[in-house]
Design a protein around this motif. Structure first.
Motif, short mmCIF file in Angstrom:
data_model
loop_
_atom_site.label_atom_id
_atom_site.label_comp_id
_atom_site.label_asym_id
_atom_site.label_seq_id
_atom_site.Cartn_x
_atom_site.Cartn_y
_atom_site.Cartn_z
N ARG A 428 -24.60 62.40 39.75
CA ARG A 428 -25.48 63.19 40.61
C ARG A 428 -26.02 64.40 39.85
O ARG A 428 -27.22 64.70 39.92
N GLU A 429 -25.14 65.09 39.12
CA GLU A 429 -25.59 66.26 38.36
C GLU A 429 -26.55 65.86 37.25
O GLU A 429 -27.52 66.58 36.96
N GLN A 430 -26.31 64.71 36.61
CA GLN A 430 -27.22 64.25 35.57
C GLN A 430 -28.60 63.93 36.16
O GLN A 430 -29.63 64.27 35.55
N ASP A 431 -28.61 63.28 37.32
CA ASP A 431 -29.89 62.96 37.95
C ASP A 431 -30.66 64.22 38.31
O ASP A 431 -31.87 64.30 38.12
N GLU A 432 -29.95 65.22 38.85
CA GLU A 432 -30.60 66.48 39.21
C GLU A 432 -31.16 67.17 37.97
O GLU A 432 -32.29 67.68 37.97
N ARG A 433 -30.37 67.18 36.91
CA ARG A 433 -30.78 67.83 35.68
C ARG A 433 -32.00 67.13 35.07
O ARG A 433 -32.98 67.79 34.68
N ASP A 434 -31.96 65.81 35.00
CA ASP A 434 -33.07 65.08 34.41
C ASP A 434 -34.33 65.19 35.26
O ASP A 434 -35.44 65.28 34.73
N GLN A 435 -34.17 65.19 36.59
CA GLN A 435 -35.31 65.34 37.48
C GLN A 435 -35.95 66.72 37.31
O GLN A 435 -37.18 66.86 37.28
N SER A 436 -35.11 67.74 37.14
CA SER A 436 -35.63 69.09 36.98
C SER A 436 -36.42 69.23 35.68
O SER A 436 -37.44 69.92 35.62
N LEU A 437 -35.98 68.55 34.63
CA LEU A 437 -36.70 68.60 33.35
C LEU A 437 -38.03 67.86 33.45
O LEU A 437 -39.04 68.27 32.86
N ARG A 438 -38.04 66.77 34.22
CA ARG A 438 -39.29 66.02 34.37
C ARG A 438 -40.33 66.81 35.17
O ARG A 438 -41.54 66.67 34.96
N THR A 439 -39.85 67.64 36.12
CA THR A 439 -40.78 68.42 36.95
C THR A 439 -41.10 69.77 36.35
O THR A 439 -41.82 70.57 36.95
N GLY A 440 -40.54 70.06 35.18
CA GLY A 440 -40.85 71.30 34.50
C GLY A 440 -40.05 72.50 34.97
O GLY A 440 -40.35 73.64 34.62
N PRO A 442 -36.35 73.60 34.63
CA PRO A 442 -35.01 73.30 34.09
C PRO A 442 -33.88 73.96 34.88
O PRO A 442 -32.73 73.65 34.64
N TYR A 443 -34.18 74.82 35.83
CA TYR A 443 -33.14 75.52 36.57
C TYR A 443 -32.97 74.98 37.98
O TYR A 443 -32.20 75.50 38.76
N LEU A 444 -33.71 73.90 38.31
CA LEU A 444 -33.64 73.34 39.63
C LEU A 444 -32.23 72.83 39.91
O LEU A 444 -31.68 72.00 39.17
N GLY A 445 -31.64 73.30 40.98
CA GLY A 445 -30.32 72.82 41.37
C GLY A 445 -29.19 73.51 40.67
O GLY A 445 -28.04 73.16 40.85
N TYR A 446 -29.46 74.56 39.84
CA TYR A 446 -28.38 75.19 39.08
C TYR A 446 -28.48 76.71 39.23
O TYR A 446 -29.55 77.23 39.52
#
Length: 446
Positions: A428-440, A442-446
């Motif tokens: 779940r954390e990996q998906d959130e992290r990768d999604q945040s990088l794709r949307t520009g 990098p701090y989304l969800g953290y």
């Protein structure tokens, strides 16, 4: 209750592990080896070199891991187990040395739980380049059509290696985990006649492993022994002090058989004073100092219970956390014990906090553990390298990296917030992290 077990040696050479037999060992996902849930057939193995030409591979598993079917005519219950093996002189599996199968039928008047043991005998008298052979072995529950596979090394390079010893209890049963219960006698057989054993005793004085992100962690292993003495191989042996004992056929060699003697409930957590040690992985220095300073078992349990209740928020949640956490501690003891209990090893450390990996790849000298997505920007891949340890073949050291700090902190925080951390949370954390990088962001969800 009458029981019968029939062993039939198959003459026909069978295909081992399906299509996986043509793949290199490093390409096989061996994550089932360290699962503590969901794996139905999970045997133990014991390799004994009977002489220079034959090696016995003993196995043991609980009958509650097998599916028994009832014969409508006799009313009896039967389970069938198929053991298949292929023997190679390298992990690349380019030269097949031997292969075979053993079919086992276990018939009982009524279902019940007990230990089922047996063996496969392998021909091992071959010219070898490095002295070692590799056995790719599988056990299949025929009724369930479920298979467990493993890779066993047959050490032929040193006739004093521990595989030349057979450890048995006083009833003649093999002790698969090489563990002696304090004060309980056992026998240790060598495959040749010898006048005595030299026994080197090592106390359990080794420190706990450092967190995965501490790159300058010092090697905790020492060859220094506490004492050495002689025993008669023909008489029962009793160990009293906690630690490990190496039985040698020559006094000044470092090759021999290692017996572990930690506590009477090992590998299980059955004593109050065993609750505090593993908590070091979750506690602050101040918290652990208080817990480890307990003057008696009851105080230790009280402090451990207080820790879980304080972080869980309720008795029910605390009980669940305790069950899950110490279940991993016990599994670590079963899988990773070397010269220290499994929970004190590098693999035990990672296993207790993160749980079983999604994938494990072995190449004979290392293990790669992967949690979640291997290619995620949030890396959870851990490499353990085999240590040249004269007392055990099960000692692996983690390649520590500073980049592990973030993931480790997230895991500890989850446990301390009443959450059992596992590969599910990592994904779940990996998906959130990768999604945040794709949307520009990098701090989304953290």
């Amino acid at each position: 209750m009458r029981r019968s077990i029939t062993f039939v040696l198959l003459i026909i050479v069978t295909i081992f592990m399906g299509c996986s037999s043509s793949r290199k060992v490093g390409e096989l996902n061996m994550s089932h080896l360290y699962q503590n849930q969901g794996v139905v057939v999970q045997p133990e193995f014991y390799v004994f070199q009977r002489d220079t030409s034959l090696t016995d591979i003993y196995f043991r598993l609980s009958t509650d891991q097998l599916l028994y079917s009832r014969d409508p005519e006799s009313g009896r219950y039967e389970a069938n187990l198929l053991i298949q093996y292929r023997l190679y002189n390298s992990l690349e599996r380019t030269n097949l040395v031997d292969s075979g199968s053993v079919w086992i039928s276990d018939i009982q008047d009524r279902p019940g739980t007990r230990l089922l043991t047996g063996k496969a005998t392998v021909k091992t008298k071959y010219p070898l380049k490095n002295g070692d052979l590799y056995t790719f072995i599988s056990l299949t529950d025929v009724q369930r059509k479920l298979t467990y596979s493993d890779i066993l090394t047959i050490q032929r390079s040193d006739p004093r290696h521990q595989q030349n010893f057979l450890m048995k209890d006083t009833a003649g049963h093999i002790i698969f985990n090489h563990h002696s219960t304090p004060g309980r006698p056992f026998y240790l057989e060598f495959n040749r006649s010898i006048p005595k054993y030299w026994v080197a005793y090592h106390s359990d004085r080794f420190p706990l492993p450092a967190p995965p992100y501490v790159e300058n962690a010092k090697d905790k292993f020492s060859l220094r022994k506490d004492s050495i003495y002689e025993v008669d191989p023909s008489k029962p042996i009793t160990l009293s002090k906690p630690g490990f004992y190496q039985f040698r056929v020559e006094k000044d060699t470092r090759a021999g058989f290692t017996a572990f003697n930690f506590n009477e409930t090992f590998p299980y957590i059955g004593l109050k004073d065993q609750l505090g040690g593993p908590l070091r992985y979750l506690t602050t220095n101040e918290e652990y100092s208080e817990i480890s300073g307990a003057t008696d078992d009851s105080t230790m349990k009280y402090m451990a219970d207080a820790f879980w209740l304080r972080n869980a928020g309720s008795i029910e949640r605390g009980q669940y956390l305790v069950e899950q956490f110490y279940s991993r501690v016990e599994s670590a003891n079963k899988f990773f014990t070397s010269f220290v209990p499994g929970w004190k090893t590098d693999r035990g450390l990672v296993y207790i906090i993160f749980g079983p990996p999604s994938a494990i790849y072995k190449d004979g000298i290392s293990e790669l553990w992967i949690y979640g997505n291997e290619n995620s920007s949030l890396n959870h891949n851990y490499t353990f390298v085999k240590v040249n340890n004269p007392f055990t073949e099960n000692d692996y050291q983690l390649k520590r990296k500073s980049e592990y700090r973030y993931g480790w902190g997230r895991a500890i925080e989850a446990w301390r917030n009443g959450q059992v951390y596992s590969v599910k949370e990592i994904k779940r954390e990996q998906d959130e992290r990768d999604q945040s990088l794709r949307t520009g962001n990098p701090y989304l969800g953290y």
